[in-house]
Design a protein around this motif. Structure first.
Motif, PDB file in Angstrom:
ATOM      1  N   THR A  73      39.820  17.352 -37.975  1.00  0.00           N
ATOM      2  CA  THR A  73      39.084  16.426 -38.845  1.00  0.00           C
ATOM      3  C   THR A  73      38.471  15.246 -38.102  1.00  0.00           C
ATOM      4  N   ASN A  97      50.230  27.249 -34.291  1.00  0.00           N
ATOM      5  CA  ASN A  97      51.254  27.899 -35.099  1.00  0.00           C
ATOM      6  C   ASN A  97      52.390  28.477 -34.262  1.00  0.00           C
ATOM      7  N   GLN A 102      32.677  21.478 -40.522  1.00  0.00           N
ATOM      8  CA  GLN A 102      33.966  22.130 -40.340  1.00  0.00           C
ATOM      9  C   GLN A 102      34.219  22.330 -38.859  1.00  0.00           C
ATOM     10  N   THR A 140      36.994  24.073 -36.228  1.00  0.00           N
ATOM     11  CA  THR A 140      38.164  24.918 -36.013  1.00  0.00           C
ATOM     12  C   THR A 140      38.539  24.875 -34.539  1.00  0.00           C
ATOM     13  N   PRO A 189      41.932  28.243 -41.136  1.00  0.00           N
ATOM     14  CA  PRO A 189      43.355  28.094 -41.455  1.00  0.00           C
ATOM     15  C   PRO A 189      43.794  26.648 -41.261  1.00  0.00           C
ATOM     16  N   ARG A 190      44.662  26.186 -42.149  1.00  0.00           N
ATOM     17  CA  ARG A 190      45.053  24.772 -42.134  1.00  0.00           C
ATOM     18  C   ARG A 190      45.586  24.339 -40.771  1.00  0.00           C
ATOM     19  N   ALA A 191      46.316  25.210 -40.102  1.00  0.00           N
ATOM     20  CA  ALA A 191      46.923  24.835 -38.816  1.00  0.00           C
ATOM     21  C   ALA A 191      45.877  24.563 -37.747  1.00  0.00           C
ATOM     22  N   ALA A 203      42.591  23.418 -38.422  1.00  0.00           N
ATOM     23  CA  ALA A 203      41.530  22.520 -38.860  1.00  0.00           C
ATOM     24  C   ALA A 203      41.556  21.216 -38.071  1.00  0.00           C
TER      25      ALA A 203
END
Length: 206
Positions: free
Chosen positions: A10, A172, A164, A166, A4-6, A8
């Motif tokens: 990077t 959220n 990736q 997480t 989920p974008r929230a 991620a």
């Protein structure tokens, strides 16, 4: 991996920290048409965006004869989160969840069994982990009995083409919920709750 974008992440510095915390990874590949997993320690190196994992497999392990696509899973801390820890639990009808940090590294597994390369991996792994436990065992390449052990293993190298990360840490939720969960995780007497709490605070605006 579903990210989920929230949640991620990077920044590869986060991967550095996960590996430093626990370099015992899960290596997953396909052998004879079915998934096959091996759990093993790895050597990690990163130069900017270039990441490399090295290690060795037991020669009888079916994964030691199949080069090709693999997934390396780096396991981070994780903890159960009770909805009772949220200040807004009643108003928002909160439910239980699980907070965690994990990394998936996908790439092509390269296998090799030449003695110098395999010996360098055994030596580097033993130096790293012996230092961590205060030991002094070393791989001695001049000893025949040490070199003979190398015939039982196969070295590997993985340069991921996709990484990736997480970090699911209640991003959220409002800050008050995050800080309350972190405080409750800090109070736990067992598990990795305090580690999760630290990651949560690092990612909570003040």
């Amino acid at each position: 991996m579903y990210v989920p974008r929230a949640f991620a992440e990077t920044d590869l510095a986060a991967l550095d920290r996960l590996i430093e915390r626990d370099s015992f990874v899960t290596l997953v590949g396909i052998v004879d048409g079915v998934p096959h997993a091996t759990h093993l320690p790895v050597l990690y190196r990163r130069d900017d965006q270039h990441v490399e994992l090295r290690g060795h497999l037991a020669r009888p392990n079916p994964q030691a004869r199949v080069a090709g696509p693999v997934l390396a899973i780096v396991h981070g801390p994780h903890a159960y989160v009770s909805p009772g820890w949220y200040p807004d639990k009643e108003a928002q009808s909160r439910v239980p969840t699980w907070n965690y940090a994990v990394a998936h590294l996908e790439g092509e597994l390269e296998l090799f069994d030449d003695e110098p390369s395999v010996a360098s991996i055994v030596d580097a792994l033993s130096v790293h982990h012996e230092f961590a436990v205060g030991g002094d065992w070393r791989f001695e390449h001049e000893r025949d009995d040490h070199r003979s052990q190398l015939r039982g293993i196969v070295g590997f190298r993985l340069v991921p083409r996709r990484i990736q990360l997480t970090f699911k840490l209640n991003q959220n939720h409002p800050a008050a919920n995050r800080l309350s969960v972190a405080a409750n995780l800090d109070s736990l007497a067992q598990g990795t709750g305090p580690e999760v709490a630290r990651l949560m605070r690092e990612r909570t605006p003040v």
